[in-house]
Structure formats: structure tokens, C-alpha cells
Design an enzyme around this catalytic site. Structure first.
Site, mmCIF file in Angstrom:
data_model
loop_
_atom_site.group_PDB
_atom_site.id
_atom_site.type_symbol
_atom_site.label_atom_id
_atom_site.label_comp_id
_atom_site.label_asym_id
_atom_site.label_seq_id
_atom_site.Cartn_x
_atom_site.Cartn_y
_atom_site.Cartn_z
ATOM 1 N N LYS A 43 -0.105 -10.575 -78.652
ATOM 2 C CA LYS A 43 1.046 -9.704 -78.918
ATOM 3 C C LYS A 43 0.921 -9.100 -80.325
ATOM 4 O O LYS A 43 1.187 -7.909 -80.518
ATOM 5 C CB LYS A 43 2.354 -10.496 -78.756
ATOM 6 C CG LYS A 43 2.661 -10.799 -77.293
ATOM 7 C CD LYS A 43 3.705 -11.897 -77.081
ATOM 8 C CE LYS A 43 3.809 -12.213 -75.585
ATOM 9 N NZ LYS A 43 4.661 -13.368 -75.288
ATOM 10 N N GLN B 266 8.662 -17.492 -78.270
ATOM 11 C CA GLN B 266 7.654 -17.747 -77.240
ATOM 12 C C GLN B 266 8.030 -18.974 -76.393
ATOM 13 O O GLN B 266 8.335 -20.039 -76.907
ATOM 14 C CB GLN B 266 6.284 -17.960 -77.906
ATOM 15 C CG GLN B 266 5.136 -18.150 -76.935
ATOM 16 C CD GLN B 266 4.895 -16.931 -76.041
ATOM 17 O OE1 GLN B 266 4.852 -15.802 -76.510
ATOM 18 N NE2 GLN B 266 4.747 -17.159 -74.749
ATOM 19 N N ASP C 246 12.393 -9.322 -75.165
ATOM 20 C CA ASP C 246 11.826 -10.079 -74.046
ATOM 21 C C ASP C 246 12.729 -9.961 -72.804
ATOM 22 O O ASP C 246 12.296 -10.270 -71.691
ATOM 23 C CB ASP C 246 11.694 -11.554 -74.453
ATOM 24 C CG ASP C 246 10.391 -12.175 -74.012
ATOM 25 O OD1 ASP C 246 9.525 -11.433 -73.510
ATOM 26 O OD2 ASP C 246 10.245 -13.401 -74.155
#
Ligand code: NDP
Length: 291
Positions: A49, A93, A116
Site C-alpha cells: 500500500k 490493517q 477502507d
């Protein structure tokens, strides 16, 4: 039969974002990635990322709080990022270590920085079909992959295998939306579905997201269907240096000859997930007044 090249489609999207970001004068979009612990897959996802952000010109910051961080401390860290005017997107994450309540952490992220797309507010926007929110990256990536591969969904039967909040449920809702590029008739199957193969065989577009290596075999697929394989499963392979290889939820060799289009694993849905995260970050930047 066409193998849909996720790497190529993701690269095109990244190139478009790079051109868009390079035209921004002044402060560039910024994503903060929070990783707790050393889960090897998480380490590699966060690295990827960061690399993709750099390629586009998005600033990325990585925070590595100690693995034993308490829930309240992690939530306080998220609160700080919510308040930071220089941060447009926040990604915590997954998976978090077991002692942490992941859903509570995701819900703590300000919906306007939730790139996200797991905050209940943004999942609610997906349910409403309101594109002002952020759709979760893998399901949004699947929709983008289908659109850029000229797969028409309108009026067609999409069968989704899996009902997780990360993939199955949101992709079913996105395909169902009342808009161009969607308007599908959608069926969702899960572990309690009776006679899953007969339902899968009705699919014009079959999306497999169950996390079972090579579960979907030729007898579950209608000839000419489009097959999207979301699964990423490790199977032991002593001939490889790593001792394993990655396979999807679809038995590619037997299914591919039957279908009109299919995504490979790796190189199908996976690259789209990161590209969509970057797209959401640029969208967050714009929505927060960046120009
Ligand atoms: P989950 O384990 O959260 O969900 C799996 C779903 O599949 C559940 O709904 C479960 O049913 C269903 N299921 C499991 N076994 C069966 C079965 N035998 N028959 C029918 N349904 C079954 O997985 P995720 O959705 O998080 O991930 C799915 C796969 O996608 C994984 O391989 C994962 O690694 C991959 N993935 C890939 C991403 C990418 O970027 N390409 C991103 C995210 C995930 P029930 O609800 O009844 O338990």
C-alpha cells in the site's frame, strides 16, 4: 475464454490516479496506515500500500504501535488521526491481535477518513446505494474490474459465494444497486446454503469469496459464465522455494475452459484492492476540500 488481467487493469487505474494527483497544487493527499503486530501478510500488504501510494504521489505514513497496545490507547491514536488536518485517509490493517476489538476500532475512524470503507456509516451508504460514502476496497475493486472488462451486470444473475462483511455481503449489495453498471439480480450463498452447486450453475456472473482452496469445480459453473475468484489460499507445494503456492477459491484449470471470462489468482482481484484504496484516498482528499 479471456483471462481478466487484474494487474493491468489496476495499473491503468493507478496511472489515472497518478495523473490526477500530479495536477494537484499544494498539499497532496495523505493516507496513514496503522499496523499492530508482525503478521507476515499484514507486513507485506502495508508495504504494498505504501509503495502504490508513493507511485501515485500520495503521501503515506506508517504507524507501528506496540503489539500489546490496549484498546483505549489504539482508539486514542485513531482519535488523534481523526483530528489531524493533514491526514485524509486512515487504514487500520486487519487482522488486529486477538485482545483488540477490531469492529470497535474501525467504528472509531471518522467516516470521512474511512478509506477502507468498514465504518458502519459507510457500509450503510453501500446499503442505501449512496455513492457519497466509501465502499470497501475489495468489493469496489470487483465492480471496477467487471466494468473495465465490459461485463454487463444489468438484468443478469450474479451469484456470490460467501457473505462476509469484507467481501461477500458488500459486493452483493453493490451489484444490486439501482444504477448503470449494476442492476443485477443477486443470490448470496454461504455455509448453510442447501445444494450450492445447483445455485452456482445458474450464475451468469459467479463471484467466489469463501476462502476454500479450489472449491468451485467445473460442475458448479454454467458454460459461458464470467467467474471472479476472490480467494487467496495457501496450499503446500514442496517444489516452491516458499514451500507453498497461492490458489483461489476456483479450480482454475477445470473451470477456465468452460467460461467466457475468469480472473486468475494471483493477478486478478488482489491488485484491484490496493488501487481502490488509493482511489478512496484521493476521493477523501477532495471531499475534505483538497484541490
Ligand atoms: P470469511 O472467512 O470471512 O468468509 C467466508 C464466507 O464463505 C462465509 O460467509 C462462509 O459462510 C462462507 N463459506 C465458507 N465455507 C463455505 C462452504 N464450504 N460453502 C459455502 N460457503 C462457505 O472470508 P472473507 O470473505 O474475508 O475472504 C474470502 C476469501 O477471499 C479468502 O480466501 C480471503 O483470503 C480472500 N480475500 C481476498 C482479498 C483480495 O484482495 N483479493 C481481500 C479479502 C479477502 P458462513 O457465513 O455461513 O460462515
Amino acid at each position: 475464454m479471456e483471462v481478466i488481467d487484474g494487474n493491468q487493469i489496476a495499473a491503468a487505474l493507478v496511472a489515472e490516479l497518478k495523473a490526477e494527483v500530479s495536477a494537484i497544487r499544494g498539499r497532496k493527499p495523505c493516507i496513514t496506515l496503522v499496523r499492530v503486530g508482525e503478521d507476515p501478510a499484514s507486513v507485506s500488504y502495508v508495504k504494498k500500500k505504501g509503495r502504490t501510494a508513493a507511485e501515485i504521489g500520495i503521501e503515506s505514513r506508517v504507524l507501528l504501535p506496540p503489539v500489546g497496545i490496549a484498546q483505549a490507547e489504539l482508539e486514542a491514536l485513531v482519535d488523534g488521526l481523526n483530528r489531524d488536518p493533514g491526514v485524509d485517509g486512515i487504514l487500520v490493517q486487519s487482522p488486529l491481535p486477538d485482545h483488540l476489538d477490531e469492529a470497535a476500532v474501525f467504528a472509531r475512524i471518522s467516516p470521512e477518513k474511512d478509506v477502507d470503507g468498514f465504518h458502519p456509516y459507510n457500509l450503510g451508504k453501500v446499503v442505501q446505494g449512496d455513492e457519497a460514502g466509501f465502499a470497501p476496497c475489495t468489493p469496489a475493486g470487483i465492480m471496477e474490474l467487471l466494468a473495465r472488462s465490459s461485463v454487463e451486470l444489468e438484468g443478469r444473475h450474479v451469484v456470490v459465494l460467501g457473505r462476509s462483511l469484507i467481501v461477500g455481503r458488500p459486493v452483493a449489495l453493490l451489484a444490486l444497486q439501482r444504477r448503470a453498471g449494476a442492476n443485477a439480480t443477486v443470490t448470496v450463498c454461504h455455509s448453510k446454503t442447501v445444494d450450492l452447486p445447483s445455485i452456482a450453475r445458474q450464475a451468469d456472473v459467479l463471484i467466489a469469496a469463501i476462502g476454500r482452496a479450489e472449491f468451485v469445480t467445473a460442475d458448479m459453473v454454467k458454460p459461458g459464465a464470467v467467474v471472479i475468484d476472490v480467494g487467496i489460499n495457501r496450499v503446500s507445494d514442496p517444489s516452491r522455494k516458499a514451500g507453498y503456492r497461492l490458489v483461489g477459491d476456483v479450480h482454475f484449470e477445470s473451470v477456465a475452459p468452460l467460461v467466457s471470462k475468469i480472473t486468475p489468482v494471483p493477478g486478478g482481484v488482489g491488485p484491484m484492492t490496493v488501487a481502490m484504496l488509493m482511489k478512496n484516498t484521493v476521493k477523501a482528499f477532495r471531499r475534505r476540500g483538497g484541490c
